[in-house]
Design an enzyme around this catalytic site. Structure first.
Site, PDB file in Angstrom:
ATOM      1  N   GLU A 156     -43.754 -25.236 -38.186  1.00 35.47           N
ATOM      2  CA  GLU A 156     -45.037 -24.949 -38.825  1.00 35.47           C
ATOM      3  C   GLU A 156     -45.746 -26.168 -39.418  1.00 35.47           C
ATOM      4  O   GLU A 156     -45.880 -26.303 -40.651  1.00 35.47           O
ATOM      5  CB  GLU A 156     -44.840 -23.897 -39.928  1.00 35.47           C
ATOM      6  CG  GLU A 156     -44.245 -22.596 -39.428  1.00 35.47           C
ATOM      7  CD  GLU A 156     -44.233 -21.488 -40.480  1.00 35.47           C
ATOM      8  OE1 GLU A 156     -44.474 -21.781 -41.665  1.00 35.47           O
ATOM      9  OE2 GLU A 156     -43.989 -20.336 -40.115  1.00 35.47           O
ATOM     10  N   GLU A 213     -39.735 -16.739 -35.708  1.00 33.97           N
ATOM     11  CA  GLU A 213     -39.644 -16.090 -37.017  1.00 33.97           C
ATOM     12  C   GLU A 213     -40.529 -14.864 -37.011  1.00 33.97           C
ATOM     13  O   GLU A 213     -41.682 -14.922 -36.567  1.00 33.97           O
ATOM     14  CB  GLU A 213     -40.145 -16.996 -38.164  1.00 33.97           C
ATOM     15  CG  GLU A 213     -39.223 -18.097 -38.554  1.00 33.97           C
ATOM     16  CD  GLU A 213     -39.776 -18.953 -39.705  1.00 33.97           C
ATOM     17  OE1 GLU A 213     -40.545 -18.442 -40.537  1.00 33.97           O
ATOM     18  OE2 GLU A 213     -39.423 -20.141 -39.746  1.00 33.97           O
TER      19      GLU A 213
HETATM   20  C1  FCB Z   1     -42.382 -19.313 -42.911  1.00 30.48           C
HETATM   21  C2  FCB Z   1     -41.328 -20.386 -43.091  1.00 30.48           C
HETATM   22  C3  FCB Z   1     -39.975 -19.854 -43.478  1.00 30.48           C
HETATM   23  C4  FCB Z   1     -40.075 -18.728 -44.465  1.00 30.48           C
HETATM   24  C5  FCB Z   1     -41.072 -17.689 -44.005  1.00 30.48           C
HETATM   25  C6  FCB Z   1     -41.197 -16.504 -44.929  1.00 30.48           C
HETATM   26  O1  FCB Z   1     -43.640 -19.857 -43.054  1.00 30.48           O
HETATM   27  O2  FCB Z   1     -41.179 -21.133 -41.912  1.00 30.48           O
HETATM   28  O3  FCB Z   1     -39.205 -20.933 -43.946  1.00 30.48           O
HETATM   29  O4  FCB Z   1     -40.366 -19.221 -45.710  1.00 30.48           O
HETATM   30  O5  FCB Z   1     -42.323 -18.270 -43.840  1.00 30.48           O
END
Ligand code: FCB
Length: 440
Positions: free
Chosen positions: A166, A345
């Site tokens: 990110e 994620e």
């Molecule tokens: C993302 C991050 C991860 C976690 C989630 C909730 O942006 O990559 O580390 O904090 O959010």
């Protein structure tokens, strides 16, 4: 009842990041990172929480891998702490730091779990921050050296290598709003950081390939869908502009080799310094794209939209909107020529309680995951090449500026005792993985 069956080799997994789970912040020769410095600064993190101990994964990884087996995970996404391996970010190597990842990987391999390694999940060595951090182009070269070191040491066991997690959060939260380490609040710095992260990505991909031609290289982007509040041309244009500022800003350089003109219109005087050859360097061919998805933004040209009436919101204040995941995947698939995608994620934070039966009943998280799995399946039917799915997160952990107040885990962590308890969502996920299908 509809059944959604996933391809037989679909890589179901879960994700974590070093600073959020490892603890052992100053053990065995580890150097200080910007998150150590930030969380140790009063007022930066909710309740003064730090990642000093977190889930104590550094000491408990064998037990944690046993848990992954219990859940039947096929893949595990984690990050390495640069300052554990190179305490000052360049030069001296810390053998004990490398040993930790060596042992972790041996144990993952023995458990037949595919490792997905992220080289940078936000914990820059503090020594490099002292030289300007990501604003200083020299950090990009240090990162490429770090990438080469890690691939040489671990590339025999790790196929999937991610450069950055990110970059937009590093840019905006770390350097524009200051809510994350290093806490800068300066647009000029932020946009230079954004560009330097891209340069570092390009250099690191070259370094990864130079160190081992058999491994795969990619990057992880967080892509929040931007939906217009109404069909009016103004709202539609505003939503597109918001998408450009946050998402296209990173997608275009990586997959098209140029910056979107619209994204940099807004930053005019904060335009970063771009060297000759940078854009070609950034646009390295990738083997995969990691997509992190949590929610969407609803954009109006005339007002700030806070809550959508009737929508469910997580503890983070993020709207639950699974169909936006499908629409986002189809959008990027139409706009770019992409390598295979992994959802790296996806997950949600809700207020979990331990019930009298000792269990954690978390129907909201379970429902959230189920709907996002289904929308991913639908996107695959639309032609998007999704190869795997890492739930965020394996454990409850240190949620950056929110400390331990937000729980995302499939597994609950009692931070007093370090006891792990698989939540209902974790048990359900184990069933999904076993069956490789979902029923609705
Ligand atoms: C993302 C991050 C991860 C976690 C989630 C909730 O942006 O990559 O580390 O904090 O959010």
């Amino acid at each position: 009842m509809t059944t959604y069956t996933f391809p037989h080799n679909f890589l179901w997994g879960a994700a974590t990041a070093a600073y959020q789970i490892e603890g052992a912040w100053n053990e065995d020769g580890k150097g200080e990172s910007i998150w150590d410095r930030f969380s140790h600064t009063p007022g930066k993190v909710t309740d003064g929480d730090t990642g000093d101990v977190a889930c104590d994964h550094y000491h408990r990884y064998p037990e944690d891998i046993a848990l992954m087996r219990q859940l039947g995970l096929k893949a595990y996404r984690f990050s390495t702490a640069w300052a554990r391996d190179m305490p000052s970010g360049r030069g001296r190597i810390n053998p004990k730091g490398l040993d930790f990842y060596d042992h972790l990987l041996d144990a993952l391999c023995a458990a037949n779990i595919e490792p997905f390694l992220t080289l940078y999940h936000w914990d820059l060595p503090q020594a490099l921050q002292g030289e300007g951090g990501w604003e200083n182009r020299n950090t990009c070269y240090a990162f490429a050296d770090y990438a080469a070191l890690m691939v040489k040491r671990l590339g025999d066991r790790v196929k999937y290598w991610t450069t950055f997690n990110e970059p937009s959060v590093v840019t905006f939260d770390g350097n524009l709003t200051g809510e994350h380490a290093p806490g800068n609040k300066d647009p000029k710095v932020a946009y230079q950081v954004a560009h330097n992260l891209m340069v570092a990505h390009g250099l690191a991909v070259q370094a990864i390939r130079g160190a081992n031609s058999n491994v795969d290289a990619g990057i992880v982007l967080n892509l929040w869908m931007a939906d217009p509040a109404t069909d009016s041309p103004e709202d539609v244009a505003a939503a597109e502009a918001a998408w450009d500022r946050n998402e296209t800003l990173f997608l275009d350089p990586i997959f098209k080799g140029h910056y979107p003109p619209s994204a940099y219109e807004v930053v005019s005087e904060n335009m970063p310094k771009v060297h000759d050859g940078d854009m070609a360097l950034i646009a390295q061919e990738l083997d995969f794209l990691g997509v992190n998805f949590y929610s969407r933004n609803v954009i109006s040209a005339t007002q700030k939209i806070d809550k959508i009436p009737g929508s469910e919101y997580t503890e983070m204040g993020w709207e639950v909107c699974a169909p936006a995941l499908r629409r986002m995947l189809v959008k990027i698939n139409n706009n770019y020529s992409l390598p295979p995608i992994y959802i790296t994620e996806n997950g949600s934070s809700f207020k979990d309680e331990v019930s009298a039966d000792g269990k954690v009943h978390d129907p909201c998280r379970l429902g959230y995951l189920k709907n996002h799995f289904i929308q991913t399946h639908l996107a695959m039917q639309d032609g998007v090449d999704v190869r795997g799915y890492m739930v965020w997160s394996l454990f409850d952990n240190f949620e950056w500026g929110h400390g331990f107040s937000k729980r995302f885990g499939l597994v609950r962590v009692d931070y007093e005792t370090q006891k792990r308890t698989v939540k209902d969502s974790g048990e359900w996920y184990a069933d999904v993985i076993r069956a490789n299908q979902i029923h609705e």
